[in-house]
Design a protein around this motif. Sequence first.
Motif, PDB file in Angstrom:
ATOM      1  N   PRO A   1       0.626  -1.369   0.176  1.00 10.45           N
ATOM      2  CA  PRO A   1      -0.174   0.258  -0.291  1.00 10.45           C
ATOM      3  C   PRO A   1       0.781   2.069  -0.122  1.00 10.45           C
ATOM      4  N   GLY A   2       0.585   2.324  -0.944  1.00 10.63           N
ATOM      5  CA  GLY A   2       1.780   3.023  -0.737  1.00 10.63           C
ATOM      6  C   GLY A   2       2.709   2.877  -0.612  1.00 10.63           C
ATOM      7  N   GLY A   3       3.546   2.102  -1.471  1.00  6.14           N
ATOM      8  CA  GLY A   3       4.943   2.136  -2.044  1.00  6.14           C
ATOM      9  C   GLY A   3       5.290   1.240  -0.267  1.00  6.14           C
ATOM     10  N   LYS A   4       4.741   0.829   1.135  1.00  2.59           N
ATOM     11  CA  LYS A   4       5.130   0.277   1.407  1.00  2.59           C
ATOM     12  C   LYS A   4       5.143  -1.081   1.765  1.00  2.59           C
ATOM     13  N   LEU A   5       6.207  -1.610   1.987  1.00  5.72           N
ATOM     14  CA  LEU A   5       5.852  -3.139   1.973  1.00  5.72           C
ATOM     15  C   LEU A   5       5.365  -3.925   2.992  1.00  5.72           C
ATOM     16  N   ILE A   6       4.227  -4.976   3.301  1.00  5.30           N
ATOM     17  CA  ILE A   6       3.668  -5.644   4.121  1.00  5.30           C
ATOM     18  C   ILE A   6       4.100  -7.144   4.384  1.00  5.30           C
ATOM     19  N   PHE A   7       5.093  -7.622   5.047  1.00  5.30           N
ATOM     20  CA  PHE A   7       5.406  -8.898   4.458  1.00  5.30           C
ATOM     21  C   PHE A   7       4.498  -9.953   4.971  1.00  5.30           C
ATOM     22  N   GLY A   8       4.500 -11.233   4.543  1.00  5.08           N
ATOM     23  CA  GLY A   8       2.890 -12.682   5.564  1.00  5.08           C
ATOM     24  C   GLY A   8       4.376 -13.350   6.437  1.00  5.08           C
ATOM     25  N   GLN A   9       4.390 -13.582   6.947  1.00  2.00           N
ATOM     26  CA  GLN A   9       4.857 -14.379   7.793  1.00  2.00           C
ATOM     27  C   GLN A   9       6.283 -15.505   7.555  1.00  2.00           C
ATOM     28  N   GLY A  10       5.850 -15.212   6.111  1.00  2.00           N
ATOM     29  CA  GLY A  10       6.994 -16.514   5.682  1.00  2.00           C
ATOM     30  C   GLY A  10       6.399 -17.942   5.030  1.00  2.00           C
ATOM     31  N   THR A  11       7.042 -18.410   4.567  1.00  2.00           N
ATOM     32  CA  THR A  11       6.805 -19.848   4.313  1.00  2.00           C
ATOM     33  C   THR A  11       8.215 -20.337   3.714  1.00  2.00           C
ATOM     34  N   GLU A  12       8.735 -21.821   4.828  1.00  2.00           N
ATOM     35  CA  GLU A  12       9.900 -22.191   4.725  1.00  2.00           C
ATOM     36  C   GLU A  12      10.207 -23.282   3.828  1.00  2.00           C
ATOM     37  N   LEU A  13      10.441 -23.278   2.489  1.00  2.00           N
ATOM     38  CA  LEU A  13      10.429 -24.780   1.916  1.00  2.00           C
ATOM     39  C   LEU A  13      11.753 -25.605   1.510  1.00  2.00           C
TER      40      LEU A  13
ATOM     41  N   THR B   1      14.353   6.354  -1.537  1.00  2.00           N
ATOM     42  CA  THR B   1      13.896   6.271  -1.020  1.00  2.00           C
ATOM     43  C   THR B   1      14.667   5.547  -0.390  1.00  2.00           C
ATOM     44  N   LEU B   2      14.433   5.530   1.053  1.00  2.00           N
ATOM     45  CA  LEU B   2      15.230   4.471   1.618  1.00  2.00           C
ATOM     46  C   LEU B   2      14.377   3.671   2.933  1.00  2.00           C
ATOM     47  N   TYR B   3      14.210   2.324   3.299  1.00  2.00           N
ATOM     48  CA  TYR B   3      13.622   1.792   4.178  1.00  2.00           C
ATOM     49  C   TYR B   3      14.575   1.857   5.211  1.00  2.00           C
ATOM     50  N   TRP B   4      14.215   1.123   6.349  1.00  2.00           N
ATOM     51  CA  TRP B   4      14.738  -0.052   7.614  1.00  2.00           C
ATOM     52  C   TRP B   4      14.037  -0.772   8.007  1.00  2.00           C
ATOM     53  N   TYR B   5      13.685  -1.900   8.133  1.00  2.00           N
ATOM     54  CA  TYR B   5      12.944  -2.734   8.398  1.00  2.00           C
ATOM     55  C   TYR B   5      13.505  -3.471   9.410  1.00  2.00           C
ATOM     56  N   GLN B   6      12.596  -4.205  10.315  1.00  2.00           N
ATOM     57  CA  GLN B   6      13.333  -4.958  12.177  1.00  2.00           C
ATOM     58  C   GLN B   6      12.547  -6.784  11.098  1.00  2.00           C
TER      59      GLN B   6
ATOM     60  N   CYS C   1      17.923  -2.642   5.686  1.00  2.00           N
ATOM     61  CA  CYS C   1      17.522  -1.250   4.897  1.00  2.00           C
ATOM     62  C   CYS C   1      17.418  -1.811   3.179  1.00  2.00           C
ATOM     63  N   ALA C   2      16.884  -0.993   2.446  1.00  2.00           N
ATOM     64  CA  ALA C   2      16.450  -1.088   1.474  1.00  2.00           C
ATOM     65  C   ALA C   2      16.076  -0.175   0.440  1.00  2.00           C
ATOM     66  N   SER C   3      16.651  -0.101  -0.579  1.00  2.00           N
ATOM     67  CA  SER C   3      15.815   1.307  -1.206  1.00  2.00           C
ATOM     68  C   SER C   3      15.394   1.130  -2.647  1.00  2.00           C
ATOM     69  N   SER C   4      14.618   2.441  -2.844  1.00  6.96           N
ATOM     70  CA  SER C   4      13.877   2.443  -3.935  1.00  6.96           C
ATOM     71  C   SER C   4      13.966   3.519  -4.887  1.00  6.96           C
ATOM     72  N   LEU C   5      14.050   3.532  -6.176  1.00  8.45           N
ATOM     73  CA  LEU C   5      13.557   5.009  -7.382  1.00  8.45           C
ATOM     74  C   LEU C   5      12.686   5.472  -6.620  1.00  8.45           C
ATOM     75  N   GLY C   6      11.980   5.719  -5.739  1.00 10.77           N
ATOM     76  CA  GLY C   6      10.919   6.574  -5.477  1.00 10.77           C
ATOM     77  C   GLY C   6       9.547   5.494  -4.766  1.00 10.77           C
ATOM     78  N   LEU C   7       8.833   6.410  -4.430  1.00  2.56           N
ATOM     79  CA  LEU C   7       7.351   5.816  -3.715  1.00  2.56           C
ATOM     80  C   LEU C   7       6.130   4.598  -4.989  1.00  2.56           C
ATOM     81  N   ALA C   8       6.257   5.359  -5.681  1.00  2.54           N
ATOM     82  CA  ALA C   8       5.148   3.936  -6.620  1.00  2.54           C
ATOM     83  C   ALA C   8       5.930   2.620  -5.927  1.00  2.54           C
ATOM     84  N   GLU C   9       4.080   2.191  -6.335  1.00  2.31           N
ATOM     85  CA  GLU C   9       4.103   1.194  -5.705  1.00  2.31           C
ATOM     86  C   GLU C   9       4.633  -0.277  -6.541  1.00  2.31           C
ATOM     87  N   SER C  10       5.178   0.466  -8.060  1.00  2.00           N
ATOM     88  CA  SER C  10       5.755  -0.572  -8.532  1.00  2.00           C
ATOM     89  C   SER C  10       6.689  -0.182  -8.184  1.00  2.00           C
ATOM     90  N   ASN C  11       7.044   0.399  -7.904  1.00  2.00           N
ATOM     91  CA  ASN C  11       9.281   0.793  -7.886  1.00  2.00           C
ATOM     92  C   ASN C  11       9.597  -0.699  -6.585  1.00  2.00           C
TER      93      ASN C  11
END
Lengths: 111, 115
Positions: free
Chosen positions: A95-107, B31-36, B92-102
Amino acid sequence: AQSVTQLDSHVSVSEGTPVLLRCNYSSSYSPSLFWYVQHPNKGLQLLLKYTSAATLVKGINGFEAEFKKSETSFHLTKPSAHMSDAAEYFCVVSPGGKLIFGQGTELSVKP
Amino acid sequence: EAGVAQSPRYKIIEKRQSVAFWCNPISGHATLYWYQQILGQGPKLLIQFQNNGVVDDSQLPKDRFSAERLKGVDSTLKIQPAKLEDSAVYLCASSLGLAESNEQFFGPGTRLTVL
């Protein structure tokens, strides 16, 4: 809110047999969906993405996924598993460029 | 083309200590992202930058976590003080921009262990 549910935490197949990793999504509109793969001690790699074009999406290494709106599913398949396919697979909604991940499946792939 | 670089790759600290992680994105990626990523779970977005501005930090525990991208290129993520539950891989991740398809390109991650 958008989310994904991966229906299996672990899938085990024999080398040369088909792979099916299941993912259902929840979204109020047609989402962008992705599958990522994570090999041990390596970064996440994009396998394929769906962005409202063709419903059957082909990715790298022989994987493909089909977007089914009526079933709210985006299952990942491969006709013939290879030992190198053993990894963690994530279904992802964006949504809006953010990634929302599932819990994962180990193959796991057995020789 | 060089990928997303992260350092250190591994870090072990005791609870209540502080720690910092560094990320250098792919050249030209705005665009730069930090994930845990906690063991056994999918990555969770902590913070998202567009150039040197914060787009989304709603999931960042701001009482102990901070991040900056002062010149719009590389970024640091800091935890002070660390708790046991902060043990995770920080991606850490990066992309060209904010578009969902990037496509987002991920670094190898920093594995943090808090004792």
